[in-house]
Design an enzyme around this catalytic site. Structure first.
Site, PDB file in Angstrom:
ATOM      1  N   ASP A 155      -8.561   9.403  11.336  1.00 14.30           N
ATOM      2  CA  ASP A 155      -9.294  10.585  11.824  1.00 14.30           C
ATOM      3  C   ASP A 155     -10.811  10.387  11.709  1.00 14.30           C
ATOM      4  O   ASP A 155     -11.580  11.053  12.394  1.00 14.30           O
ATOM      5  CB  ASP A 155      -8.871  11.825  11.026  1.00 14.30           C
TER       6      ASP A 155
ATOM      7  N   GLY B 192       0.817  -1.218   0.000  1.00 18.99           N
ATOM      8  CA  GLY B 192       0.000   0.000   0.000  1.00 18.99           C
ATOM      9  C   GLY B 192       0.847   1.262   0.000  1.00 18.99           C
ATOM     10  O   GLY B 192       2.081   1.186   0.017  1.00 18.99           O
ATOM     11  N   GLN B 193       0.183   2.428  -0.014  1.00 23.59           N
ATOM     12  CA  GLN B 193       0.980   3.671  -0.102  1.00 23.59           C
ATOM     13  C   GLN B 193       1.843   3.872   1.141  1.00 23.59           C
ATOM     14  O   GLN B 193       3.017   4.214   1.047  1.00 23.59           O
ATOM     15  CB  GLN B 193       0.162   4.897  -0.469  1.00 23.59           C
ATOM     16  N   LEU B 194       1.305   3.618   2.328  1.00 28.14           N
ATOM     17  CA  LEU B 194       2.142   3.713   3.540  1.00 28.14           C
ATOM     18  C   LEU B 194       3.112   2.533   3.601  1.00 28.14           C
ATOM     19  O   LEU B 194       4.291   2.718   3.948  1.00 28.14           O
ATOM     20  CB  LEU B 194       1.255   3.739   4.798  1.00 28.14           C
TER      21      LEU B 194
ATOM     22  N   TYR C 277     -16.866   2.205   7.190  1.00 26.12           N
ATOM     23  CA  TYR C 277     -15.395   2.228   7.229  1.00 26.12           C
ATOM     24  C   TYR C 277     -14.914   2.716   8.598  1.00 26.12           C
ATOM     25  O   TYR C 277     -14.061   2.086   9.231  1.00 26.12           O
ATOM     26  CB  TYR C 277     -14.857   3.147   6.125  1.00 26.12           C
TER      27      TYR C 277
HETATM   28  N1  LIG Z   1      -5.515   6.704   2.802  1.00 25.14           N
HETATM   29  C1  LIG Z   1      -5.920   7.585   3.703  1.00 25.14           C
HETATM   30  O1  LIG Z   1      -6.272   8.716   3.379  1.00 25.14           O
HETATM   31  C2  LIG Z   1      -5.969   7.203   5.152  1.00 25.14           C
HETATM   32  C3  LIG Z   1      -6.464   8.115   6.092  1.00 25.14           C
HETATM   33  C4  LIG Z   1      -6.465   7.766   7.447  1.00 25.14           C
HETATM   34  C5  LIG Z   1      -5.986   6.530   7.836  1.00 25.14           C
HETATM   35  N2  LIG Z   1      -5.543   5.656   6.901  1.00 25.14           N
HETATM   36  C6  LIG Z   1      -5.040   4.356   7.356  1.00 25.14           C
HETATM   37  O2  LIG Z   1      -3.649   4.296   7.092  1.00 25.14           O
HETATM   38  C7  LIG Z   1      -3.268   2.943   6.816  1.00 25.14           C
HETATM   39  C8  LIG Z   1      -2.495   2.898   5.512  1.00 25.14           C
HETATM   40  O3  LIG Z   1      -3.351   3.365   4.475  1.00 25.14           O
HETATM   41  P1  LIG Z   1      -2.877   3.460   2.962  1.00 25.14           P
HETATM   42  O4  LIG Z   1      -3.402   4.757   2.452  1.00 25.14           O
HETATM   43  O5  LIG Z   1      -1.433   3.135   2.824  1.00 25.14           O
HETATM   44  O6  LIG Z   1      -3.763   2.303   2.332  1.00 25.14           O
HETATM   45  P2  LIG Z   1      -3.634   1.559   0.940  1.00 25.14           P
HETATM   46  O7  LIG Z   1      -2.719   2.278   0.014  1.00 25.14           O
HETATM   47  O8  LIG Z   1      -5.035   1.238   0.520  1.00 25.14           O
HETATM   48  O9  LIG Z   1      -2.911   0.224   1.368  1.00 25.14           O
HETATM   49  C9  LIG Z   1      -3.544  -0.757   2.108  1.00 25.14           C
HETATM   50  C10 LIG Z   1      -2.943  -2.060   1.704  1.00 25.14           C
HETATM   51  O10 LIG Z   1      -3.612  -3.099   2.436  1.00 25.14           O
HETATM   52  C11 LIG Z   1      -3.773  -4.182   1.563  1.00 25.14           C
HETATM   53  N3  LIG Z   1      -4.847  -5.044   2.034  1.00 25.14           N
HETATM   54  C12 LIG Z   1      -6.170  -4.938   1.833  1.00 25.14           C
HETATM   55  N4  LIG Z   1      -6.805  -5.948   2.430  1.00 25.14           N
HETATM   56  C13 LIG Z   1      -5.854  -6.718   3.028  1.00 25.14           C
HETATM   57  C14 LIG Z   1      -5.875  -7.905   3.789  1.00 25.14           C
HETATM   58  N5  LIG Z   1      -7.025  -8.546   4.063  1.00 25.14           N
HETATM   59  N6  LIG Z   1      -4.711  -8.400   4.253  1.00 25.14           N
HETATM   60  C15 LIG Z   1      -3.538  -7.794   3.958  1.00 25.14           C
HETATM   61  N7  LIG Z   1      -3.441  -6.677   3.223  1.00 25.14           N
HETATM   62  C16 LIG Z   1      -4.594  -6.148   2.768  1.00 25.14           C
HETATM   63  C17 LIG Z   1      -4.063  -3.577   0.211  1.00 25.14           C
HETATM   64  O11 LIG Z   1      -3.756  -4.514  -0.795  1.00 25.14           O
HETATM   65  P3  LIG Z   1      -4.692  -4.629  -2.109  1.00 25.14           P
HETATM   66  O12 LIG Z   1      -4.787  -3.246  -2.650  1.00 25.14           O
HETATM   67  O13 LIG Z   1      -3.942  -5.591  -2.945  1.00 25.14           O
HETATM   68  O14 LIG Z   1      -6.003  -5.151  -1.605  1.00 25.14           O
HETATM   69  C18 LIG Z   1      -3.119  -2.382   0.202  1.00 25.14           C
HETATM   70  O15 LIG Z   1      -1.864  -2.721  -0.354  1.00 25.14           O
HETATM   71  C19 LIG Z   1      -4.574   2.139   6.831  1.00 25.14           C
HETATM   72  O16 LIG Z   1      -4.749   1.571   8.110  1.00 25.14           O
HETATM   73  C20 LIG Z   1      -5.646   3.186   6.619  1.00 25.14           C
HETATM   74  O17 LIG Z   1      -6.893   2.812   7.134  1.00 25.14           O
HETATM   75  C21 LIG Z   1      -5.497   5.959   5.573  1.00 25.14           C
END
Ligand SMILES: NC(=O)c1ccc[n+]([C@@H]2O[C@H](COP(=O)([O-])OP(=O)(O)OC[C@H]3O[C@@H](n4cnc5c(N)ncnc54)[C@H](OP(=O)(O)O)[C@@H]3O)[C@@H](O)[C@H]2O)c1
Length: 279
Positions: free
Chosen positions: A100, A10-12, A123
């Site tokens: 948040d 994922g992005q993080l 969510y």
């Molecule tokens: N993005 C935001 O704006 C935001 C804001 C607040 C908090 N957050 C939190 O920050 C964290 C990182 O977010 P991010 O933006 O990096 O998210 P992201 O880019 O969507 O990455 C999440 C990763 O988790 C993987 N994933 C999904 N289901 C899974 C499973 N069952 N088991 C293992 N991996 C799985 C996805 O893989 P696939 O794509 O292959 O399914 C993806 O690579 C998350 O906890 C998110 O809730 C994000």
């Protein structure tokens, strides 16, 4: 240190692979480890026997979660619980990332760790369940609430605005949602610092300050296209979103951790790092 990273694609996750470079990092993307699969989590954690588990995996489709409730709760709610239990068995500590969006947005000023969550969407409820499962498990853990993430890899609001601006304006962007845009590179560096310290518990970890999505879009396009303000109601998205989910932290500073820079400095650094399409 030996670190097991989930959601590594994922992005993080991708930026954590960079910031944790000096460690014995075992990175698992979604195909390599499904955090909702309890036996797979237990087996993998017992094989790796890490000192730290960092969970960057999530079901992040805020609107999609409204209809895919089961998947959202399995990944965002149960998954962190499986990781917490498995961590306890091998004596590992856990970093889990929350959001948040656990807040309802009615506060009017930035949220601190002690404010009461009141999630508005599926969510947000699933993410709140995940943080509770980790904190109530009693395992040594840090739960970090962050916000409005963007980075080089993956999908984000910032990249969507850049792409839309490249196609030409005007862009219509919601002006009545305020939050704390956060660069995944900054959060990844903050996590790398955190795991070297004894700090444990719930923290807010976002770039400092706040802006509306409309302000953010204008900062991204830098006058290249026109940006027009619209309301959340006009945007008509399936999931409810908080009007003000800006974050600040009392506990991060108390723990002696380096404060994250302002959202504007982080955004400008990110934009400066992009290849110049005109060059
Ligand atoms: N993005 C935001 O704006 C935001 C804001 C607040 C908090 N957050 C939190 O920050 C964290 C990182 O977010 P991010 O933006 O990096 O998210 P992201 O880019 O969507 O990455 C999440 C990763 O988790 C993987 N994933 C999904 N289901 C899974 C499973 N069952 N088991 C293992 N991996 C799985 C996805 O893989 P696939 O794509 O292959 O399914 C993806 O690579 C998350 O906890 C998110 O809730 C994000």
């Amino acid at each position: 240190m030996r670190i097991l990273l989930t959601g590594a694609g994922g992005q993080l996750g991708r930026d954590l692979q960079k910031s944790l470079n000096g460690h014995d990092l075992r990175a698992f993307d979604h195909t390599a480890l499904d955090v909702a699969d309890r036996p797979a989590v237990v087996r993998t954690v017992q094989q790796v026997r890490p000192q730290w588990i960092i969970n960057a995996a999530a079901f992040n489709d805020v609107d999609g979660a409204e209809t895919m409730t089961k998947a959202a709760f399995a990944i965002n709610g149960a998954g962190p619980g499986h990781l917490a239990q498995a961590a306890a068995v091998v004596g590992a500590s856990l970093v889990h990332i929350s959001t948040d969006y656990v807040f309802d947005g009615t506060k009017g000023t930035p949220y601190i760790e002690g404010d009461a969550p009141n999630p508005l969407s599926v969510y947000a409820r699933s993410k709140y369940e995940g943080e509770r499962r980790v904190l109530e498990s009693g395992v040594s853990a840090c739960v970090l609430r962050t916000a409005w993430l963007y980075g080089v890899h993956g999908k984000s609001f910032v990249k969507a605005i850049l792409a839309a601006a490249a196609r030409g304006g005007p862009l219509k962007v919601v002006a009545d949602q305020v939050g704390s845009p956060t660069a995944t590179a900054d959060l990844a560096r903050a996590i790398a610092e955190l795991i070297q310290t004894p700090a444990r518990g719930l923290f807010h970890a976002a770039n400092a300050g706040a802006c509306s999505r409309f302000d953010l879009a204008r900062a991204i396009v830098q006058g290249s296209v026109e940006v027009l303000p619209i309301t959340t109601e006009e945007a008509a998205r399936p999931a409810r979103r908080p009007a003000n989910s800006s974050l600040t932290s009392v506990r991060w500073q108390q723990a002696g951790l380096t404060p994250l820079r302002s959202w504007r400095s982080a955004l400008d650094a990110f934009l400066d790092s992009l290849p110049n399409p005109a060059a």
